[in-house]
Enzyme design. Sequence first.
Site, PDB file in Angstrom:
ATOM      1  N   GLU A 197       0.849  -1.187   0.000  1.00  0.00           N
ATOM      2  CA  GLU A 197       0.000   0.000   0.000  1.00  0.00           C
ATOM      3  C   GLU A 197       0.886   1.239   0.000  1.00  0.00           C
ATOM      4  O   GLU A 197       1.952   1.244   0.616  1.00  0.00           O
ATOM      5  CB  GLU A 197      -0.899   0.023   1.241  1.00  0.00           C
ATOM      6  CG  GLU A 197      -1.825  -1.165   1.336  1.00  0.00           C
ATOM      7  CD  GLU A 197      -3.265  -0.768   1.517  1.00  0.00           C
ATOM      8  OE1 GLU A 197      -3.593   0.394   1.225  1.00  0.00           O
ATOM      9  OE2 GLU A 197      -4.051  -1.627   1.945  1.00  0.00           O
TER      10      GLU A 197
ATOM     11  N   ASP B 297     -17.910 -10.878 -10.610  1.00  0.00           N
ATOM     12  CA  ASP B 297     -17.853 -10.122  -9.365  1.00  0.00           C
ATOM     13  C   ASP B 297     -17.198  -8.762  -9.590  1.00  0.00           C
ATOM     14  O   ASP B 297     -17.617  -7.749  -9.017  1.00  0.00           O
ATOM     15  CB  ASP B 297     -17.079 -10.909  -8.306  1.00  0.00           C
ATOM     16  CG  ASP B 297     -17.114 -10.234  -6.951  1.00  0.00           C
ATOM     17  OD1 ASP B 297     -18.212  -9.956  -6.438  1.00  0.00           O
ATOM     18  OD2 ASP B 297     -16.015  -9.972  -6.390  1.00  0.00           O
TER      19      ASP B 297
END
Length: 238
Positions: free
Chosen positions: A157, A182
Amino acid sequence: MFTVRNDIGAGPDFGADAVALPLMGQGGGDGERFADQWSGQLRSEVRDFIENGSDSWASLSPEGAWARQRVQDATLGGSMPYGADQQAFLDSIAPYAQQAAAKLGVAPELVSAHAALESGWGQRPLTRADGGSNHNLFGIKAGKGWQGEVTRALTTEHVDGRDVKRTENFRAYSGLQDAFADYAQLLAGNPRYRGALGVGGNAQAFAQALAQGGYATDPGYADKLRKVAAGIQARKQP
């Protein structure tokens, strides 16, 4: 909610005067002759391609066609050259990308590019504990509302200007069809990504909308995705 799992780059930016060309020799001789060839007409041809991207192969000189190929390859992302493995990956996901793209109102190449960027062209997929693929090619995390199978994996991140390694929960699927379905449902159902819907083949709009919606924390994410998409689109041009 989302993060960038991969470290794949999207290739360098190429200006009209910054196209990488091979040296035909060291110093004089062939090197000088090639330098003479790389002059007004060739620069003009490559500049037109970079800026417009619409000229045909037939209109280029041999040197211009060669330089155009190099520019196209540079847009495809990552350190891996676009070749048989990358085409095999695109072929393997093509029917699912088309289905997802139809639901999102975008060109299939944009969905394929997103899968390619997130999974390193299928070479760095998320895996289950037993080493098998969990088919999550889009790096989608498993939030509190996710009721399906979960895989824990190390992710990177970008936080406060730094890359931070974390172990997170990611969604796992029984197959690619479920994964792409999805993905389409996620983008279509989340108002943060509304700007990515219905953009057709506009890679810039698609990539920018995903980045602004917070799909990834990488500040360069939109540009990387745009370049991968542009490279795939360029390969489809006659």
